[in-house]
Scaffold this motif. Structure first.
Motif, PDB file in Angstrom:
ATOM      1  N   LEU A 827       0.835  -1.200   0.000  1.00 57.12           N
ATOM      2  CA  LEU A 827       0.000   0.000   0.000  1.00 57.12           C
ATOM      3  C   LEU A 827       0.873   1.254   0.000  1.00 57.12           C
ATOM      4  CD1 LEU A 827      -2.714  -1.070   2.604  1.00 57.12           C
ATOM      5  CD2 LEU A 827      -3.126  -0.502   0.204  1.00 57.12           C
ATOM      6  N   LYS A 828       2.016   1.095   0.802  1.00 62.41           N
ATOM      7  CA  LYS A 828       2.854   2.263   1.001  1.00 62.41           C
ATOM      8  C   LYS A 828       3.661   2.598  -0.255  1.00 62.41           C
ATOM      9  CE  LYS A 828       5.527   1.946   4.648  1.00 62.41           C
ATOM     10  NZ  LYS A 828       6.644   2.002   5.628  1.00 62.41           N
ATOM     11  N   TYR A 829       4.327   1.620  -0.832  1.00 65.63           N
ATOM     12  CA  TYR A 829       5.241   1.895  -1.930  1.00 65.63           C
ATOM     13  C   TYR A 829       4.529   1.781  -3.265  1.00 65.63           C
ATOM     14  CZ  TYR A 829       8.552   1.617   1.844  1.00 65.63           C
ATOM     15  OH  TYR A 829       9.193   1.842   3.037  1.00 65.63           O
ATOM     16  N   ARG A 830       3.496   2.605  -3.398  1.00 66.19           N
ATOM     17  CA  ARG A 830       2.721   2.560  -4.623  1.00 66.19           C
ATOM     18  C   ARG A 830       3.225   3.611  -5.582  1.00 66.19           C
ATOM     19  NH1 ARG A 830      -1.181   4.836  -0.723  1.00 66.19           N
ATOM     20  NH2 ARG A 830      -1.399   7.042  -1.185  1.00 66.19           N
ATOM     21  N   LYS A 853       1.296  -9.598  -4.240  1.00 63.44           N
ATOM     22  CA  LYS A 853       1.697  -8.949  -5.471  1.00 63.44           C
ATOM     23  C   LYS A 853       1.133  -7.532  -5.536  1.00 63.44           C
ATOM     24  CE  LYS A 853       1.445 -10.009 -10.374  1.00 63.44           C
ATOM     25  NZ  LYS A 853       0.838 -10.897 -11.345  1.00 63.44           N
ATOM     26  N   ASP A 854       2.011  -6.567  -5.902  1.00 66.57           N
ATOM     27  CA  ASP A 854       1.478  -5.206  -6.118  1.00 66.57           C
ATOM     28  C   ASP A 854       1.947  -4.679  -7.457  1.00 66.57           C
ATOM     29  OD1 ASP A 854       4.002  -3.658  -5.999  1.00 66.57           O
ATOM     30  OD2 ASP A 854       4.062  -4.408  -3.911  1.00 66.57           O
ATOM     31  N   LYS A 855       1.354  -3.609  -7.913  1.00 58.75           N
ATOM     32  CA  LYS A 855       1.780  -3.009  -9.169  1.00 58.75           C
ATOM     33  C   LYS A 855       2.393  -1.633  -8.906  1.00 58.75           C
ATOM     34  CE  LYS A 855      -1.435  -5.498 -12.011  1.00 58.75           C
ATOM     35  NZ  LYS A 855      -2.765  -5.499 -12.574  1.00 58.75           N
ATOM     36  N   LEU A 874      15.223   1.906   1.395  1.00 57.81           N
ATOM     37  CA  LEU A 874      15.637   2.441   0.099  1.00 57.81           C
ATOM     38  C   LEU A 874      15.197   3.904  -0.054  1.00 57.81           C
ATOM     39  CD1 LEU A 874      14.767  -0.639  -2.198  1.00 57.81           C
ATOM     40  CD2 LEU A 874      16.889  -0.123  -0.993  1.00 57.81           C
ATOM     41  N   HIS A 875      14.447   4.369   0.908  1.00 57.55           N
ATOM     42  CA  HIS A 875      13.913   5.747   0.805  1.00 57.55           C
ATOM     43  C   HIS A 875      14.201   6.512   2.083  1.00 57.55           C
ATOM     44  CE1 HIS A 875      11.761   4.421  -2.729  1.00 57.55           C
ATOM     45  NE2 HIS A 875      11.470   3.315  -2.036  1.00 57.55           N
ATOM     46  N   SER A 876      14.196   7.824   1.929  1.00 57.57           N
ATOM     47  CA  SER A 876      14.398   8.647   3.134  1.00 57.57           C
ATOM     48  C   SER A 876      13.076   8.737   3.915  1.00 57.57           C
ATOM     49  CB  SER A 876      14.869  10.055   2.736  1.00 57.57           C
ATOM     50  OG  SER A 876      13.819  10.725   2.098  1.00 57.57           O
ATOM     51  N   GLY A 882       8.836   5.161   7.894  1.00 55.11           N
ATOM     52  CA  GLY A 882       9.152   3.753   8.114  1.00 55.11           C
ATOM     53  C   GLY A 882      10.408   3.610   8.944  1.00 55.11           C
ATOM     54  N   THR A 883      10.588   2.344   9.457  1.00 51.11           N
ATOM     55  CA  THR A 883      11.730   2.123  10.336  1.00 51.11           C
ATOM     56  C   THR A 883      12.764   1.194   9.703  1.00 51.11           C
ATOM     57  OG1 THR A 883      10.560   0.289  11.323  1.00 51.11           O
ATOM     58  CG2 THR A 883      10.389   2.428  12.421  1.00 51.11           C
ATOM     59  N   GLY A 884      12.414   0.535   8.649  1.00 50.61           N
ATOM     60  CA  GLY A 884      13.338  -0.422   7.992  1.00 50.61           C
ATOM     61  C   GLY A 884      13.390  -1.743   8.742  1.00 50.61           C
ATOM     62  N   ILE A 885      12.327  -2.000   9.550  1.00 51.95           N
ATOM     63  CA  ILE A 885      12.328  -3.262  10.321  1.00 51.95           C
ATOM     64  C   ILE A 885      11.310  -4.251   9.755  1.00 51.95           C
ATOM     65  CG2 ILE A 885      11.898  -4.247  12.636  1.00 51.95           C
ATOM     66  CD1 ILE A 885      12.937  -1.650  13.810  1.00 51.95           C
ATOM     67  N   GLY A 886      10.281  -3.732   9.033  1.00 54.05           N
ATOM     68  CA  GLY A 886       9.147  -4.560   8.578  1.00 54.05           C
ATOM     69  C   GLY A 886       9.568  -5.840   7.865  1.00 54.05           C
ATOM     70  N   LEU A 887      10.382  -5.739   6.846  1.00 55.31           N
ATOM     71  CA  LEU A 887      10.733  -6.933   6.050  1.00 55.31           C
ATOM     72  C   LEU A 887      11.640  -7.883   6.835  1.00 55.31           C
ATOM     73  CD1 LEU A 887      11.203  -5.601   2.406  1.00 55.31           C
ATOM     74  CD2 LEU A 887       9.408  -7.081   3.279  1.00 55.31           C
ATOM     75  N   SER A 888      12.492  -7.273   7.755  1.00 53.46           N
ATOM     76  CA  SER A 888      13.348  -8.174   8.531  1.00 53.46           C
ATOM     77  C   SER A 888      12.505  -8.958   9.528  1.00 53.46           C
ATOM     78  CB  SER A 888      14.474  -7.407   9.218  1.00 53.46           C
ATOM     79  OG  SER A 888      13.959  -6.274   9.890  1.00 53.46           O
TER      80      SER A 888
END
Ligand code: ADP
Length: 922
Positions: A827-830, A853-855, A874-876, A882-888
């Motif tokens: 939703l966020k990185y659209r 899957k997203d587009k 990957l973004h400021s 974001g915190t950069g923890i979600g995917l980990s």
């Protein structure tokens, strides 16, 4: 005649001979008249003749076999020797005119002697026939006499059969002795014996060419003609003798009549002188006296050998003499005493008596001679009839023989013509083949080695036409050196028999140098001298070039083989070395000849290796392969070195093990290295273990610290945040814009810190929380997630399409967190478009494979790994919060469930995050 028939003839001949001989012998021994003839004939068989026939019959029976037993041979030769002795002694009796005592040795032949002085002695010709047959039987085992024996037997058969036929033709059995005096029955028995031997087993192998047979046949016809000629001339002699006899008788009659006439003249003259006393009457007397004396003398001569007329002639001669004496006395008396003195004489009529006696003697002579004459006349008629019979019979036989000869020759000529035609056709056929075969064919003369014939291939190879080649010799066609070589070889070929092979010969042709594989064959004439030399050459130039190259390549390969850094060897099925390369030999310290064929592989390895080898060898033969197997080999000097062997088995077509090929590596250096590596690895493992333990401990420490820190930080932060709010409320209205902004910054910072701490807490909780695995319906999970994120979805105007998902065994809150993070990111990185998110799952063999899957904006491939690392973004923050923890967190959840997580994405086009959860979690 085939062997079967031949054997039968010999058998039958021996049986007949034995049977007749036995009958005759029985006739003699039991004194049965008629039996001694053996057959209805005129003459008896002599006892010795019958005995010899019996012996020969038995010998023929015993010897006419393929395999003759020793005792049979001994018996047969004993019997033949006896026959030879009897016949030989008999012959010597005839020749030297003595008595050997053989004639009546076995049988006193008094009963049937017929007054013959040689009673019991076999005929001269019979003994000759027996001797010939004995010699033939004795010489039969020697093959080199077979042709002669064959000829003698054949002549004998013709001779005997002619004799037999002549005898049969002359029913009255006249006195003709055709060369031999053998009786009809003896002749027949000899004929049977000779034929039995002729067609017997020993000679049945002889084969004669048609020409020889025809020549032999005509020779036999000639023999028959000679026999006929002799028979006729003998019969003519007989006729001549008869005519001579008749002439003789007529002369005797005439002479005696003349004597009678002269006697009458004497008587008439004497009577006239006595009556008249006139001298004129004495003229007749005087003339008749010498004439009658001459006639008497002639008659005496004529009848000297005539036993029938001699007595009468003698009495006539003496009567004539006494008559002449009486007449002389009468004339003397008349002259001295006168006519009267005759009264007494007339009374006695002595003259008359003498005359009557004389007449009677002449009549008797006439009677005797007429009797002889009539006998001779009838014999003469028989002789004429015999001659015509012989002539007719043999004319008939000769016509039959000639007709047979004609038919045989005609048939054979036709067959030959047919064969000739066939041969012609075959020749043409062969010629065509020879002309068109791809190999060069050439023919040279046997004497001066000039070329006489070539085929097409030869013309092509030589680059010359046949006309240019024929008649030339090697010196005309090739350089001197080559020609010398060819001539030398050709002469060698011609001096021997059979094909000589020249695997490689170089010739210089118009088309350049060529290499030939030639076979040369001498063609010999009947006299054993070479007629031609036939050559067949194959052009092997291309083959030779290829072979040479192959040879070089083989040498190169062999060189490689020998000098390879590894050992190669092959062993036969009994484990003996067949081949071994130089490298292996160098390792072992042996020479090749010390190893190949003499040493077994097992002899060159240590006892431990031997045990291993024998253990594995059976399996190797079955499987056909041995891989990376270690053995310890023993050098010639006794030192040991480790080797690594790989081997292949070789089998025959039936699958039987034949041999094996092995590659060998000297394992000494490798082994040292391996040992070192092993040691190093062990050490490394040890260190890794230590480090891991350290790391685990520090991780746990860190996680615990993070947990405690984040947990404990929450409280002061909450205080900061709430006191900031309190401060804001308290100072409400007194704060200028800048103060408000500062307070906002502080509140925001505290908020962000809160989020960070919460996320961190979440992350570290994953390492500490007690997890309970249970059936989780992912559809329900997704419903939860949808409601959690409902606001964001609405805000972004996004679609969340959830496929049918499975029920999995998992920790439910963690799975919720996982989906929430992934859908949240989607939703966020659209991009500018409203997000379209799809969640689904595919069942693999052991795992469930989920995807989100997203587009959206997508990720560059170089960041695929990085994004799963904690705090990596990957973004400021200003672009995307974001915190950069979600995917980990996602990665940790998936890993704790035993699955994997990865991303596939293209920048600008969207991303798909995949993760797997094992179907069975233990
Ligand atoms: P953050 O808190 O930054 O979202 P995450 O660990 O969730 O931290 O994500 C790490 C980074 O991965 C993000 O900063 C973002 O750049 C990138 N990212 C994650 N999900 C997506 C996505 N669906 N599309 C594009 N980029 C994504």
């Amino acid at each position: 005649m085939n062997t079967f028939k031949a054997r039968n003839i010999a058998r039958i001949a021996s049986f007949i001979t034995i049977l007749i001989a036995l009958i005759v012998l029985m006739g003699w021994l039991c004194n049965i008249p008629g039996f001694e003839t053996g057959s209805p004939g005129i003459f008896s068989f002599k006892f010795n003749t019958a005995l010899c026939f019996l012996f020969f019959g038995i010998s023929l029976f015993l010897l006419d076999k393929q395999v003759i037993k020793k005792h049979e041979r001994i018996i047969a030769y004993l019997l033949i020797s006896l026959v030879l002795l009897i016949a030989g002694l008999t012959l010597s009796e005839y020749i030297f005119n003595w008595e050997a005592g053989i004639d009546q040795l076995f049988m006193k032949t008094t009963s049937f002697t017929n007054g013959n002085i040689h009673s019991g002695r076999m005929q001269f010709s019979t003994s000759i026939f027996f001797i010939i047959l004995s010699l033939i039987f004795l010489l039969l085992p020697r093959r080199r006499f077979h042709l002669l024996i064959h000829f003698i037997l054949l002549t004998g058969i013709i001779f005997l059969s002619s004799n037999f036929i002549i005898h049969l033709a002359l029913i009255h059995y006249s006195n003709i002795n055709l060369f031999i005096s053998t009786a009809l029955n003896t002749t027949l028995l000899f004929l049977i014996l000779y034929m039995g031997t002729f067609f017997g087993h020993s000679l049945s192998y002889l084969r004669f060419s048609f020409e020889k047979k025809i020549a032999g046949y005509f020779g036999l016809v000639l023999l028959v003609l000679v026999i006929v000629f002799v028979a006729i001339s003998k019969n003519n002699d007989r006729s001549k003798n008869i005519t001579n006899g008749m002439e003789h008788s007529n002369e005797v009659i005439l002479k005696s009549q003349k004597i009678l006439n002269l006697a009458q003249d004497i008587e008439t003259g004497t009577r006239g002188f006595v009556i008249s006393g006139k001298e004129i009457f004495l003229d007749t007397y005087k003339k008749a006296i010498p004439a009658i004396q001459q006639s008497v003398y002639q008659l005496g001569k004529l009848t000297a050998n005539d036993s029938f007329s001699r007595p009468w002639a003698d009495s006539l001669i003496s009567l004539v003499a006494s008559n002449i004496e009486i007449r002389r006395q009468i004339i003397e008396l008349r002259k001295t005493k006168g006519f009267d003195s005759f009264n007494h004489l007339f009374e006695t009529a002595i003259g008359q008596i003498r005359m009557d006696q004389l007449r009677e003697a002449v009549v008797n002579i006439e009677k005797e001679e007429n009797k002889i004459l009539s006998d001779l006349k009838s014999e003469h008629e028989i002789s004429i009839r015999d001659t015509s019979r012989i002539i007719f019979l043999f004319q008939f036989i000769i016509i039959v023989l000639l007709v047979i000869a004609f038919l045989v020759i005609y048939k054979n000529t036709r067959a030959r013509n047919k064969v000739k035609e066939e041969v012609k056709k075959n020749n043409l056929f062969l010629q065509t083949i020879l002309e068109n075969i791809p190999n060069m064919l050439f023919v040279k003369t046997g004497d001066d080695l000039r070329f006489t014939n070539f085929n097409k291939a030869a013309e092509k190879l030589m680059g010359l036409s046949r006309i240019e080649l024929i008649g030339k010799n090697d010196y005309d066609l090739f350089p001197k050196e080559q020609a010398d070589y060819f001539i030398l070889r050709d002469k060698e070929v011609l001096s021997q028999d059979g094909v000589v092979d020249f695997p490689e010969e170089k010739i210089t042709t118009k088309n350049g140098e060529r290499w030939l594989h030639t076979q040369k064959i001498p063609v010999m004439g009947e006299d054993g001298n070479p007629l031609y030399l036939l050559g067949i050459s194959e052009d092997i130039t291309e083959k030779k070039i290829a072979n040479d190259e192959l040879q070089k390549a083989t040498e190169r390969i062999f060189d490689l083989y020998n000098n390879a850094p590894c050992g190669y060897h092959s062993i036969d099925k009994n484990s003996f070395f067949v081949e071994i390369n130089d490298t292996e030999l160098n390792w072992l310290g042996y020479q090749r000849h010390e190893i190949v064929g003499k040493v077994k592989f097992a002899d060159l390895i240590t006892p431990e290796s031997q045990e291993k080898f024998h253990r594995q060898f059976h399996e190797f033969k079955m499987l056909g392969i041995l891989k990376d197997t270690e053995f310890e080999m023993i050098r010639k000097d006794g030192t040991v070195f480790p080797v690594m062997i790989n081997a292949d088995a070789i089998y025959d077509q039936k699958g039987n093990y034949l041999s094996s090929r092995s590659t060998i590596f000297d394992y000494t250096d490798r082994k040292i290295l391996d040992d070192k590596i092993k040691q190093f690895n062990l050490e490394l493992e040890e260190r890794v273990k230590e480090k891991t333990a350290e790391l685990q401990a520090s991780n746990i420490e860190l996680e615990r610290f993070a947990y405690i820190a984040s947990h404990d930080l929450q409280e002061p932060l909450r205080m900061v945040s709430s006191f900031l709010h309190l401060l804001e409320k308290k100072l409400e209205g007194n704060l200028d814009e800048t103060d408000k902004r500062y307070i906002d910054f502080a509140v925001n910072g505290a908020e962000r810190m809160k989020k960070l701490i919460q996320d961190l807490l979440e992350y570290s909780r994953l390492g500490n929380a007690k997890e309970t695995y249970a059936g989780v319906d992912c559809n329900i999970i997704m419903d939860n997630v949808r409601s959690i994120l409902e606001l964001s979805i609405l805000e972004a105007n996004a679609t969340l399409d959830v496929q049918q998902l499975p029920v999995i065994k998992a920790v439910a809150p963690q799975i919720t967190q996982l989906f929430q993070n992934l859908v949240g990111n989607a939703l966020k990185y659209r991009n500018s478009m409203p997000p379209a998110i799809e969640v689904g799952c595919t069942g693999r063999e052991d795992v469930w494979e989920f995807y989100v899957k997203d587009k959206g904006m997508g990720i560059e491939p170089k960041f695929f790994e990085k994004i799963f690392v904690i705090f990596q973004r990957l973004h400021s923050r200003t672009e995307y919060a974001g915190t950069g923890i979600g995917l980990s967190v996602c990665k940790k959840i998936v890993q704790r469930h035993g699955g994997q997580i990865w991303v596939k994405s293209e920048a600008g086009k969207g991303s798909t995050f995949y993760f797997t959860i094992p179907k069975n979690i233990s």
